[in-house]
Design a protein around this motif. Structure first.
Motif, PDB file in Angstrom:
ATOM      1  N   LYS A 119       0.835  -1.208   0.000  1.00  0.00           N
ATOM      2  CA  LYS A 119       0.000   0.000   0.000  1.00  0.00           C
ATOM      3  C   LYS A 119       0.866   1.252   0.000  1.00  0.00           C
ATOM      4  N   ALA A 120       1.903   1.278   0.813  1.00  0.00           N
ATOM      5  CA  ALA A 120       2.791   2.445   0.875  1.00  0.00           C
ATOM      6  C   ALA A 120       3.470   2.687  -0.469  1.00  0.00           C
ATOM      7  N   ASP A 121       3.875   1.617  -1.145  1.00  0.00           N
ATOM      8  CA  ASP A 121       4.491   1.754  -2.461  1.00  0.00           C
ATOM      9  C   ASP A 121       3.498   2.347  -3.460  1.00  0.00           C
ATOM     10  N   VAL A 122       2.249   1.890  -3.402  1.00  0.00           N
ATOM     11  CA  VAL A 122       1.212   2.377  -4.310  1.00  0.00           C
ATOM     12  C   VAL A 122       1.012   3.876  -4.116  1.00  0.00           C
ATOM     13  N   GLU A 123       0.904   4.296  -2.875  1.00  0.00           N
ATOM     14  CA  GLU A 123       0.709   5.720  -2.593  1.00  0.00           C
ATOM     15  C   GLU A 123       1.840   6.543  -3.188  1.00  0.00           C
ATOM     16  N   GLY A 124       3.057   6.043  -3.088  1.00  0.00           N
ATOM     17  CA  GLY A 124       4.215   6.744  -3.652  1.00  0.00           C
ATOM     18  C   GLY A 124       4.214   6.770  -5.161  1.00  0.00           C
ATOM     19  N   PHE A 125       3.997   5.629  -5.798  1.00  0.00           N
ATOM     20  CA  PHE A 125       4.103   5.649  -7.253  1.00  0.00           C
ATOM     21  C   PHE A 125       2.893   6.261  -7.938  1.00  0.00           C
ATOM     22  N   LEU A 126       1.731   6.295  -7.293  1.00  0.00           N
ATOM     23  CA  LEU A 126       0.599   7.003  -7.895  1.00  0.00           C
ATOM     24  C   LEU A 126       0.891   8.508  -7.959  1.00  0.00           C
ATOM     25  N   LEU A 127       1.429   9.052  -6.887  1.00  0.00           N
ATOM     26  CA  LEU A 127       1.805  10.470  -6.884  1.00  0.00           C
ATOM     27  C   LEU A 127       2.904  10.761  -7.902  1.00  0.00           C
ATOM     28  N   LYS A 128       3.907   9.898  -7.964  1.00  0.00           N
ATOM     29  CA  LYS A 128       4.998  10.083  -8.936  1.00  0.00           C
ATOM     30  C   LYS A 128       4.463  10.017 -10.364  1.00  0.00           C
ATOM     31  N   ALA A 129       3.523   9.122 -10.618  1.00  0.00           N
ATOM     32  CA  ALA A 129       2.969   8.970 -11.970  1.00  0.00           C
ATOM     33  C   ALA A 129       2.206  10.216 -12.408  1.00  0.00           C
ATOM     34  N   THR A 130       1.391  10.789 -11.520  1.00  0.00           N
ATOM     35  CA  THR A 130       0.651  11.993 -11.909  1.00  0.00           C
ATOM     36  C   THR A 130       1.597  13.187 -12.066  1.00  0.00           C
ATOM     37  N   GLU A 131       2.609  13.299 -11.216  1.00  0.00           N
ATOM     38  CA  GLU A 131       3.601  14.368 -11.361  1.00  0.00           C
ATOM     39  C   GLU A 131       4.349  14.229 -12.681  1.00  0.00           C
ATOM     40  N   PHE A 132       4.722  13.015 -13.029  1.00  0.00           N
ATOM     41  CA  PHE A 132       5.419  12.735 -14.281  1.00  0.00           C
ATOM     42  C   PHE A 132       4.531  13.102 -15.470  1.00  0.00           C
ATOM     43  N   ALA A 133       3.275  12.709 -15.434  1.00  0.00           N
ATOM     44  CA  ALA A 133       2.345  13.001 -16.529  1.00  0.00           C
ATOM     45  C   ALA A 133       2.188  14.510 -16.730  1.00  0.00           C
ATOM     46  N   LYS A 134       2.122  15.252 -15.641  1.00  0.00           N
ATOM     47  CA  LYS A 134       1.964  16.710 -15.728  1.00  0.00           C
ATOM     48  C   LYS A 134       3.111  17.355 -16.478  1.00  0.00           C
ATOM     49  N   LYS A 135       4.317  16.825 -16.341  1.00  0.00           N
ATOM     50  CA  LYS A 135       5.481  17.374 -17.045  1.00  0.00           C
ATOM     51  C   LYS A 135       5.287  17.356 -18.557  1.00  0.00           C
ATOM     52  N   PHE A 136       4.510  16.395 -19.037  1.00  0.00           N
ATOM     53  CA  PHE A 136       4.283  16.237 -20.471  1.00  0.00           C
ATOM     54  C   PHE A 136       2.907  16.741 -20.898  1.00  0.00           C
ATOM     55  N   ASN A 137       2.202  17.400 -19.985  1.00  0.00           N
ATOM     56  CA  ASN A 137       0.827  17.834 -20.256  1.00  0.00           C
ATOM     57  C   ASN A 137       0.002  16.634 -20.738  1.00  0.00           C
ATOM     58  N   CYS A 138       0.173  15.542 -20.042  1.00  0.00           N
ATOM     59  CA  CYS A 138      -0.416  14.255 -20.389  1.00  0.00           C
ATOM     60  C   CYS A 138      -1.499  13.924 -19.358  1.00  0.00           C
ATOM     61  N   TYR A 139      -2.617  13.416 -19.833  1.00  0.00           N
ATOM     62  CA  TYR A 139      -3.753  13.161 -18.940  1.00  0.00           C
ATOM     63  C   TYR A 139      -4.061  11.686 -18.735  1.00  0.00           C
ATOM     64  N   ARG A 140      -3.302  10.815 -19.360  1.00  0.00           N
ATOM     65  CA  ARG A 140      -3.554   9.381 -19.291  1.00  0.00           C
ATOM     66  C   ARG A 140      -2.353   8.655 -18.715  1.00  0.00           C
ATOM     67  N   ILE A 141      -2.620   7.772 -17.752  1.00  0.00           N
ATOM     68  CA  ILE A 141      -1.552   7.027 -17.089  1.00  0.00           C
ATOM     69  C   ILE A 141      -1.874   5.539 -17.150  1.00  0.00           C
ATOM     70  N   LEU A 142      -0.940   4.776 -17.676  1.00  0.00           N
ATOM     71  CA  LEU A 142      -1.082   3.328 -17.773  1.00  0.00           C
ATOM     72  C   LEU A 142      -0.157   2.708 -16.738  1.00  0.00           C
ATOM     73  N   LEU A 143      -0.743   1.999 -15.786  1.00  0.00           N
ATOM     74  CA  LEU A 143      -0.008   1.374 -14.692  1.00  0.00           C
ATOM     75  C   LEU A 143       0.058  -0.125 -14.952  1.00  0.00           C
ATOM     76  N   ASP A 144       1.239  -0.608 -15.255  1.00  0.00           N
ATOM     77  CA  ASP A 144       1.426  -2.004 -15.648  1.00  0.00           C
ATOM     78  C   ASP A 144       1.979  -2.800 -14.465  1.00  0.00           C
ATOM     79  N   HIS A 145       1.115  -3.656 -13.911  1.00  0.00           N
ATOM     80  CA  HIS A 145       1.496  -4.469 -12.756  1.00  0.00           C
ATOM     81  C   HIS A 145       1.547  -5.959 -13.091  1.00  0.00           C
ATOM     82  N   ARG A 146       1.648  -6.273 -14.368  1.00  0.00           N
ATOM     83  CA  ARG A 146       1.726  -7.685 -14.733  1.00  0.00           C
ATOM     84  C   ARG A 146       2.960  -8.311 -14.088  1.00  0.00           C
TER      85      ARG A 146
END
Length: 127
Positions: free
Chosen positions: A23-50
């Motif tokens: 759970k702690a890892d998820v909280e961290g990488f969800l925030l990192k993913a949205t911050e990363f997307a904002k840098k590219f003015n990107c609104y879609r995030i694909l989270l691959d947990h396979r």
């Protein structure tokens, strides 16, 4: 733990987990993913947990999926999660996210379907 990449052709931020996560890892990488997307003015995030095990209790999954806005997901930033194990956990997360977060995150057991869902819904947030 995870890698982030911008797929320019599809305008998707792509996060790939590399190991089991909590759970702690998820909280961290969800925030990192949205911050990363904002840098590219990107609104879609694909989270691959396979091939990565989600080590969380059902209540943890409920709390994450119910409060996605806490991690930057909202009507503008949407996410698709792809998985190939722990179907019960991910199915539950999909139900909670759909019911409580207005469908801003969906869960798929097929990579192409996850990507397709993001691309189909891309136009509604680009205005």
């Amino acid at each position: 733990m995870f890698e982030l990449e911008y797929i320019e052709k599809d305008k998707i931020a792509y996060l790939k987990t590399k190991s089991s996560y909590s759970k702690a890892d998820v909280e961290g990488f969800l925030l990192k993913a949205t911050e990363f997307a904002k840098k590219f003015n990107c609104y879609r995030i694909l989270l691959d947990h396979r091939d990565c095990k989600f080590e969380a209790k059902i209540i943890d999954i409920h709390l994450i999926a119910k409060y996605l806005d806490k991690y930057g997901f909202n009507k503008k930033y949407k996410g698709a999660v792809v998985y190939n194990q722990d179907s019960e956990k991910y199915g539950f997360a999909n139900t909670v996210a759909y019911n409580w977060s207005f469908g801003i995150m969906r869960f798929f057991d097929d990579y192409e379907m996850a990507k397709e869902w993001l691309l189909e819904n891309q136009m509604e947030t680009e205005d």
